[in-house]
Design an enzyme around this catalytic site. Structure first.
Site, PDB file in Angstrom:
ATOM      1  N   HIS A   1       0.835  -1.205   0.000  1.00  0.00           N
ATOM      2  CA  HIS A   1       0.000   0.000   0.000  1.00  0.00           C
ATOM      3  C   HIS A   1       0.871   1.258   0.000  1.00  0.00           C
ATOM      4  O   HIS A   1       0.905   2.012   0.975  1.00  0.00           O
ATOM      5  CB  HIS A   1      -0.918   0.004   1.221  1.00  0.00           C
ATOM      6  CG  HIS A   1      -1.907  -1.127   1.243  1.00  0.00           C
ATOM      7  ND1 HIS A   1      -1.543  -2.402   1.576  1.00  0.00           N
ATOM      8  CD2 HIS A   1      -3.234  -1.156   0.969  1.00  0.00           C
ATOM      9  CE1 HIS A   1      -2.610  -3.190   1.517  1.00  0.00           C
ATOM     10  NE2 HIS A   1      -3.650  -2.457   1.147  1.00  0.00           N
TER      11      HIS A   1
ATOM     12  N   SER B   1      -1.120   4.800   0.347  1.00  0.00           N
ATOM     13  CA  SER B   1      -1.576   5.080   1.719  1.00  0.00           C
ATOM     14  C   SER B   1      -0.402   5.495   2.601  1.00  0.00           C
ATOM     15  O   SER B   1      -0.592   6.227   3.579  1.00  0.00           O
ATOM     16  CB  SER B   1      -2.249   3.845   2.309  1.00  0.00           C
ATOM     17  OG  SER B   1      -3.370   3.460   1.545  1.00  0.00           O
TER      18      SER B   1
ATOM     19  N   ASN C   1      -6.949  11.517   3.919  1.00  0.00           N
ATOM     20  CA  ASN C   1      -6.525  11.587   2.516  1.00  0.00           C
ATOM     21  C   ASN C   1      -7.683  11.419   1.529  1.00  0.00           C
ATOM     22  O   ASN C   1      -7.476  11.316   0.323  1.00  0.00           O
ATOM     23  CB  ASN C   1      -5.405  10.578   2.231  1.00  0.00           C
ATOM     24  CG  ASN C   1      -5.853   9.129   2.352  1.00  0.00           C
ATOM     25  OD1 ASN C   1      -7.023   8.789   2.193  1.00  0.00           O
ATOM     26  ND2 ASN C   1      -4.910   8.242   2.628  1.00  0.00           N
TER      27      ASN C   1
ATOM     28  N   LEU D   1      -9.585   9.238   0.291  1.00  0.00           N
ATOM     29  CA  LEU D   1      -9.890   8.036  -0.480  1.00  0.00           C
ATOM     30  C   LEU D   1      -9.744   6.764   0.357  1.00  0.00           C
ATOM     31  O   LEU D   1      -8.749   6.582   1.054  1.00  0.00           O
ATOM     32  CB  LEU D   1      -8.969   7.938  -1.694  1.00  0.00           C
ATOM     33  CG  LEU D   1      -9.192   8.990  -2.783  1.00  0.00           C
ATOM     34  CD1 LEU D   1      -8.140   8.843  -3.871  1.00  0.00           C
ATOM     35  CD2 LEU D   1     -10.593   8.896  -3.374  1.00  0.00           C
TER      36      LEU D   1
ATOM     37  N   HIS E   1      -5.513   1.801  -4.597  1.00  0.00           N
ATOM     38  CA  HIS E   1      -5.322   1.343  -3.219  1.00  0.00           C
ATOM     39  C   HIS E   1      -4.785  -0.090  -3.217  1.00  0.00           C
ATOM     40  O   HIS E   1      -5.264  -0.963  -3.934  1.00  0.00           O
ATOM     41  CB  HIS E   1      -6.649   1.395  -2.465  1.00  0.00           C
ATOM     42  CG  HIS E   1      -6.537   0.978  -1.033  1.00  0.00           C
ATOM     43  ND1 HIS E   1      -6.250   1.876  -0.020  1.00  0.00           N
ATOM     44  CD2 HIS E   1      -6.675  -0.231  -0.434  1.00  0.00           C
ATOM     45  CE1 HIS E   1      -6.230   1.231   1.125  1.00  0.00           C
ATOM     46  NE2 HIS E   1      -6.482  -0.051   0.917  1.00  0.00           N
TER      47      HIS E   1
ATOM     48  N   GLU F   1     -17.846  -3.597  24.622  1.00  0.00           N
ATOM     49  CA  GLU F   1     -17.010  -4.794  24.721  1.00  0.00           C
ATOM     50  C   GLU F   1     -15.774  -4.729  23.834  1.00  0.00           C
ATOM     51  O   GLU F   1     -14.728  -5.290  24.180  1.00  0.00           O
ATOM     52  CB  GLU F   1     -17.837  -6.037  24.381  1.00  0.00           C
ATOM     53  CG  GLU F   1     -18.889  -6.399  25.410  1.00  0.00           C
ATOM     54  CD  GLU F   1     -20.201  -5.652  25.227  1.00  0.00           C
ATOM     55  OE1 GLU F   1     -21.106  -5.824  26.062  1.00  0.00           O
ATOM     56  OE2 GLU F   1     -20.313  -4.895  24.241  1.00  0.00           O
TER      57      GLU F   1
END
Length: 621
Positions: free
Chosen positions: A31, A34, A180, A182, A256, A362
């Site tokens: 990635h 990212s 970002n 996206l 991505h 939880e």
């Protein structure tokens, strides 16, 4: 005017982008886009604000960093290279078999990784647990930094964490959100609307800072403000561009999780390969304050007897946990706002400084347990067995990260009675047995429960204890031992026609059935399989060899529970016996506990009837 500091930070960010691109290109996956969006955020943190000794990752004064957007691991590994923790050669082993640099980072591989990430929405909740440790228990001035992606802010667990952090005034916690715009398949819900995110965090009591995520001076200012904010956790909402720095990919959909189409051109556009190194600020002197042990363990003791000495396993859990907390200063307890039912309130009354109320959240409770475990504590987290299903992804990730956490589920099975199926844990044994490296325990009386509570503190990985709601007769003396992986043979003779294997509440039904059958001249062996995982293979195999047939009885669904655990004893060779299963096969309604057991076909009468039918059909000898 551009300062030397600005130029150095910009150069570092550029290198982090380049190395992210290179790592993904070498792997053929990953990635990088990212990673590129958050490179400036990482560069400023690494060079200006993170206090960390990479040669001593166990240093108690180290800041804690969690990459919640774990898919951006190329950025993390590029930062490690810039800090001198890994070298060029290792960087380019990204995602290869045997490499420490996995697609999503885990602490088993790398000592600087706090917890396993990659399932989005978990980093901030775990960071809350670490911040609670630092603020309430250790009282050390380290800061917890969590780098989140904007896509994961759609997860409900993020907002459980946000509310908890705000309620606890965790001013040692900073969330950095890489906005970002996206996600994986297209735009995020709020895209670049920083105000939308700010309103949500502010509603939970956070100090919010908006920043240009590609202006290193603005980022530096935001981090400094976060460090100086008192009484509130801080979130830095940074507007960034996915794939920043490479025109052909930045702010483009459909890229991505893919290496850049032309890595060499991208690297040239980013300024080429350089070897910028950064001197990370060392942490201040600090020491761990909690003792591993502080006294002799005096477990509660219960006398053997039937009705007059009946004790609910959940009561024994609370009493044993409180005693363990007295003996061990590193034991902490958490609960999901049902401590009066799980009985963890007994620990809270005796050790309030080490008890954490997580309310009906939880996911946050289990995440906080993981964070506390990462800081060296021994956490016990409790709620109804059924409600751990909400946190199962956190339990799964705890296993992936090698976290040592103890979970106690009360109110299991139809034996809870009139509350109905929404409150009944009927899938929990299967759920926890499926977790890698887990331990699953199901006691049937008070002394057994107390001993297993103590044993849990020495277990590694995820350990689950199923604690019954109703009072059960005490059948074991206080001096009895219950090793993990063991079982107890409660009845046996040379005339046994088959073996009944039970755990928890059905142990008592099995014993009652054995007495009914004995009156009819039918002898059966009874095994209490309190250790559901690991299972006692030796005892089960011996019983199968002697009696030929095993009848399992469980207050649980037939899939994945006690019956399947028994079958595990025979998976690696040897003759497989006939196994007949009694389990909860219908959807229960509301009824009294004994009525529920009978309706499910797992009470003494049903067990005896099943055995008689097997005898009549000559299924057993």
């Amino acid at each position: 005017m551009t300062t030397t500091k600005t130029r150095e930070l910009t150069a570092l960010a550029r290198q982090l982008r380049v190395d992210s691109v290179r790592a993904a290109a070498a792997a053929g996956s990953g990635h990088p886009t990212s990673s590129m969006s958050a490179a400036d955020l990482m560069a400023v943190l690494l060079a200006r604000h993170l206090q960390y000794d990479f040669e001593r990752p166990e240093h108690p004064g180290n800041d804690r960093f969690i990459l919640s957007k774990g898919h951006a691991s190329p950025l993390l590994y590029a930062a490690y290279k810039a800090a001198g923790a890994i070298n060029e050669t290792e960087l380019l082993t990204f995602r290869r078999q045997g490499s420490r640099l996995e697609g999503h980072p885990t602490p088993q591989r790398l000592p600087w990784v706090e917890v396993a990430t990659g399932s989005l929405g978990q980093g901030l909740p775990v960071g809350v647990g670490m911040a609670l440790s630092g603020k309430r228990l250790e009282r050390i001035g380290y800061r917890v930094w969590v780098l989140c992606g904007d896509s994961e802010l759609a997860e409900g667990s993020i907002w459980e964490a946000a509310e908890h952090a705000g309620h606890e005034h965790l001013d040692n916690l900073t969330a950095i959100v890489d906005v970002n715009r996206l996600g994986q398949r297209g735009p995020t819900r709020h895209q670049w609307d920083l105000d939308a995110y700010a309103r949500r965090f502010q509603a939970f009591g956070w100090h919010t800072i908006k920043a240009d995520g590609h202006d290193v001076d603005d980022i530096d200012r935001a981090y400094a403000e976060a460090r100086s904010t008192l009484g509130q956790p801080t979130v830095v909402l940074a507007r960034t561009v996915k794939g920043k720095g490479v025109e052909s990919v930045q702010n483009r959909e459909g890229l991505h999780g893919k290496p850049l189409p032309d890595a060499d051109e991208a690297i040239e556009e980013l300024g080429g390969v350089h070897d910028v190194r950064v001197d990370v600020q060392p942490p201040p002197p600090a020491r761990m304050l909690h003792p591993v042990r502080s006294g002799h363990l005096e477990l509660p003791r219960y006398e053997i007897g039937d009705g007059e000495n009946a004790v609910a396993p959940r009561d024994a859990y609370g009493q044993a946990l409180a005693a363990l907390g007295t003996a061990r200063g590193d034991v902490v307890a958490l609960d999901g706002e049902v401590s009066d039912s799980t009985r963890s309130e007994l620990f809270a009354k005796e050790h309030p400084e080490r008890f954490f109320e997580c309310y009906i959240a939880e996911q946050q409770m289990v995440a906080a347990a993981v964070g506390l475990a990462a800081r060296g504590w021994v956490p016990y987290a409790s709620t109804f067995a059924a409600f751990f299903t909400r946190a199962y992804d956190f339990i799964r990730m705890a296993s992936i990260g090698g976290a040592d956490i103890n979970l106690a589920g009360s109110h299991p099975g139809v034996a809870i009675g009139a509350d109905g199926p929404s409150q009944m844990g009927l899938e929990d044994l299967a759920m926890f047995r499926a977790v890698h490296g887990s331990t699953v325990l199901y006691p049937c009386d008070a002394n057994q429960t107390a001993h297993l509570v103590a044993a849990m503190a020495e277990q590694r990985g995820v350990t689950y204890l199923r604690t019954g709601r109703g009072a059960l007769p005490v059948i074991y003396g206080p001096g009895e031992e219950f090793p993990v992986g063991g079982s107890k043979v409660l009845r046996m003779s040379d005339a046994d026609r088959l073996t009944v294997v039970a755990a928890g509440v059905t142990v008592h039904e099995a014993l009652a059935a054995a007495r009914l059958l004995a009156d009819e001249g039918i002898q059966v062996r009874v095994i209490d399989l309190y250790s559901v995982k690991p299972v006692d293979r030796q005892t089960l195999r011996a019983a199968a060899e002697r009696t030929g047939c095993l009848l399992t009885v469980e207050d649980h669904r037939q899939e994945g529970g006690l019956g399947d655990a028994v079958m595990d004893a025979f998976v690696d060779g040897g003759p497989v016996p006939r196994v007949v299963r009694l389990a909860v096969r219908t959807m229960p309604g509301s009824a009294a506990p004994q009525e529920q057991l009978h309706a499910a076909g797992i009470d003494a009468q049903s067990i005896a009837a099943a055995v008689q039918l097997l005898v009549e059909q000559a299924v057993v000898k």
